[in-house]
Design a protein around this motif. Structure first.
Motif, PDB file in Angstrom:
ATOM      1  N   SER A  27      31.998  59.233  61.330  1.00  0.00           N
ATOM      2  CA  SER A  27      33.427  59.089  61.212  1.00  0.00           C
ATOM      3  C   SER A  27      34.246  57.518  60.379  1.00  0.00           C
ATOM      4  O   SER A  27      35.360  57.989  59.462  1.00  0.00           O
ATOM      5  CB  SER A  27      34.613  59.609  62.546  1.00  0.00           C
ATOM      6  OG  SER A  27      34.460  58.544  63.668  1.00  0.00           O
ATOM      7  N   PRO A  29      36.928  55.640  61.365  1.00  0.00           N
ATOM      8  CA  PRO A  29      38.152  55.615  61.372  1.00  0.00           C
ATOM      9  C   PRO A  29      38.318  54.427  60.944  1.00  0.00           C
ATOM     10  O   PRO A  29      37.426  52.896  61.625  1.00  0.00           O
ATOM     11  CB  PRO A  29      38.646  56.388  62.665  1.00  0.00           C
ATOM     12  CG  PRO A  29      37.251  55.372  63.410  1.00  0.00           C
ATOM     13  CD  PRO A  29      36.167  55.575  62.700  1.00  0.00           C
ATOM     14  N   LYS A  43      41.919  59.117  60.174  1.00  0.00           N
ATOM     15  CA  LYS A  43      40.717  59.486  60.198  1.00  0.00           C
ATOM     16  C   LYS A  43      40.509  60.504  58.362  1.00  0.00           C
ATOM     17  O   LYS A  43      41.462  60.928  58.252  1.00  0.00           O
ATOM     18  CB  LYS A  43      41.016  61.322  61.210  1.00  0.00           C
ATOM     19  CG  LYS A  43      41.852  60.870  62.841  1.00  0.00           C
ATOM     20  CD  LYS A  43      40.577  59.734  62.830  1.00  0.00           C
ATOM     21  CE  LYS A  43      40.745  59.628  64.323  1.00  0.00           C
ATOM     22  NZ  LYS A  43      40.666  60.310  65.763  1.00  0.00           N
ATOM     23  N   GLU A  57      41.562  67.166  64.669  1.00  0.00           N
ATOM     24  CA  GLU A  57      42.304  66.921  65.409  1.00  0.00           C
ATOM     25  C   GLU A  57      43.740  67.251  65.944  1.00  0.00           C
ATOM     26  O   GLU A  57      44.635  66.856  66.692  1.00  0.00           O
ATOM     27  CB  GLU A  57      41.972  65.487  64.803  1.00  0.00           C
ATOM     28  CG  GLU A  57      42.936  64.084  65.026  1.00  0.00           C
ATOM     29  CD  GLU A  57      42.382  63.366  66.252  1.00  0.00           C
ATOM     30  OE1 GLU A  57      42.821  62.867  67.413  1.00  0.00           O
ATOM     31  OE2 GLU A  57      41.245  62.898  66.036  1.00  0.00           O
ATOM     32  N   ASN A 148      38.407  57.912  75.087  1.00  0.00           N
ATOM     33  CA  ASN A 148      39.110  58.554  74.634  1.00  0.00           C
ATOM     34  C   ASN A 148      40.737  58.733  75.583  1.00  0.00           C
ATOM     35  O   ASN A 148      41.210  59.499  75.146  1.00  0.00           O
ATOM     36  CB  ASN A 148      38.752  60.116  73.643  1.00  0.00           C
ATOM     37  CG  ASN A 148      37.992  59.578  72.718  1.00  0.00           C
ATOM     38  OD1 ASN A 148      38.048  58.900  71.990  1.00  0.00           O
ATOM     39  ND2 ASN A 148      36.813  61.130  72.764  1.00  0.00           N
ATOM     40  N   ASP A 160      42.123  61.009  69.506  1.00  0.00           N
ATOM     41  CA  ASP A 160      40.744  62.044  69.544  1.00  0.00           C
ATOM     42  C   ASP A 160      40.360  63.069  69.944  1.00  0.00           C
ATOM     43  O   ASP A 160      39.439  63.588  70.840  1.00  0.00           O
ATOM     44  CB  ASP A 160      39.247  60.831  69.644  1.00  0.00           C
ATOM     45  CG  ASP A 160      39.749  59.099  69.209  1.00  0.00           C
ATOM     46  OD1 ASP A 160      40.473  59.334  67.948  1.00  0.00           O
ATOM     47  OD2 ASP A 160      39.229  58.333  69.418  1.00  0.00           O
TER      48      ASP A 160
END
Length: 267
Positions: A27, A29, A43, A57, A148, A160
């Motif tokens: 991902s 980020p 994101k 999300e 998370n 997250d």
């Protein structure tokens, strides 16, 4: 614990500076600065699971906030077409180019600490509500390996939720998914502390209304939904998201029992 039923539209910010990637993985980020002067965890719609991760999300994070959990502010983040042209890393430049337009970002909690279950003891009722909530939205990513959860200003914050709503990666038999238990709950980092799951079930079912679910689902941009080409119209897809969450809520005993049994196996 009370819910906030006034759903205000998300703010929109324009990304002005890519600061740095935050971790390795699909991902990617990033920490980014926006035109409001704040830093955000950005994101990208061009990463990993693409728009579906952003949809999860948004829905998961905003539902968490509305039922009373602490979640960093979620905003829509615009990436200009010229953004990233000066980026030297080829992989990051490709990611930025494929993410032009509307993305999602969470307010960066400066100096927040990653939650360590060995160092911080979470209140058992709060732990129970979080476990229940994650089982409801089928969030597979709140484990000992990747909690998370953050500690910021001595409070527990949820981050997250992009791995939630697993069913939307394959729309077949979404009703079956809605009625299914959540075996992954056995790996939840807060399960050992979740001694009040039945109470959490009662409280959450009083807080979460059909109207609340509808309002949060309607916040999802149509363009994110249509990018996946799963249905003919964005509204049709939103109806499925809402129906999934409502059906799962009405049949919470299925995943509640799974969570209770999983906890018994631990202790």
């Amino acid at each position: 614990m009370s819910a906030s039923n006034s759903i205000s539209p998300l703010r929109v910010v324009n990304v002005t500076r890519y600061v740095m990637p935050l971790r390795e993985g699909g991902s990617l980020p990033a920490l980014a600065e926006a035109d409001d002067g704040f830093n955000y965890v950005l994101k990208f719609k061009g990463a990993g699971q693409r728009e579906k991760a952003l949809i999860a999300e948004l829905i998961g994070g905003e539902l968490a906030r509305r039922v009373g959990f602490k979640v960093p502010e979620i905003v829509f983040a615009n990436l200009d077409a010229a953004f990233g042209n000066s980026e030297g890393d080829e992989e990051i430049q490709d990611l930025l180019k494929s993410s032009q337009g509307l993305n999602l970002a969470l307010h960066f909690l400066s100096k927040a600490l990653t939650f360590d279950p060995g160092a911080t003891q979470v209140d058992e009722e709060l732990a129970s509500r979080i476990v229940w909530f994650d089982a409801w939205i089928t969030n597979v990513d709140r484990t000992f390996r990747n909690t998370n959860l953050l500690i910021w200003k001595r409070e527990l914050w949820l981050i997250d939720h992009g791995a939630s709503l697993v069913f939307h990666h394959s729309w077949d038999n979404w009703e079956k998914h809605a009625m299914s238990p959540f075996p992954t709950v056995k790996d939840h980092v807060l399960l050992p502390r979740a001694s009040a799951l039945e109470k959490a079930d009662e409280e959450m079912k009083q807080i979460i209304t059909s109207e609340l679910i509808d309002e949060v689902v309607q916040m999802v941009p149509d363009e994110w939904i249509l990018a996946s080409r799963d249905t003919e119209t964005a509204e049709e897809t939103k109806e499925v998201y809402a129906a999934f969450l409502k059906m799962r809520l009405a049949n919470s005993q299925v995943f509640l029992t799974e969570a209770i049994d999983a906890r018994k196996a631990l202790i």
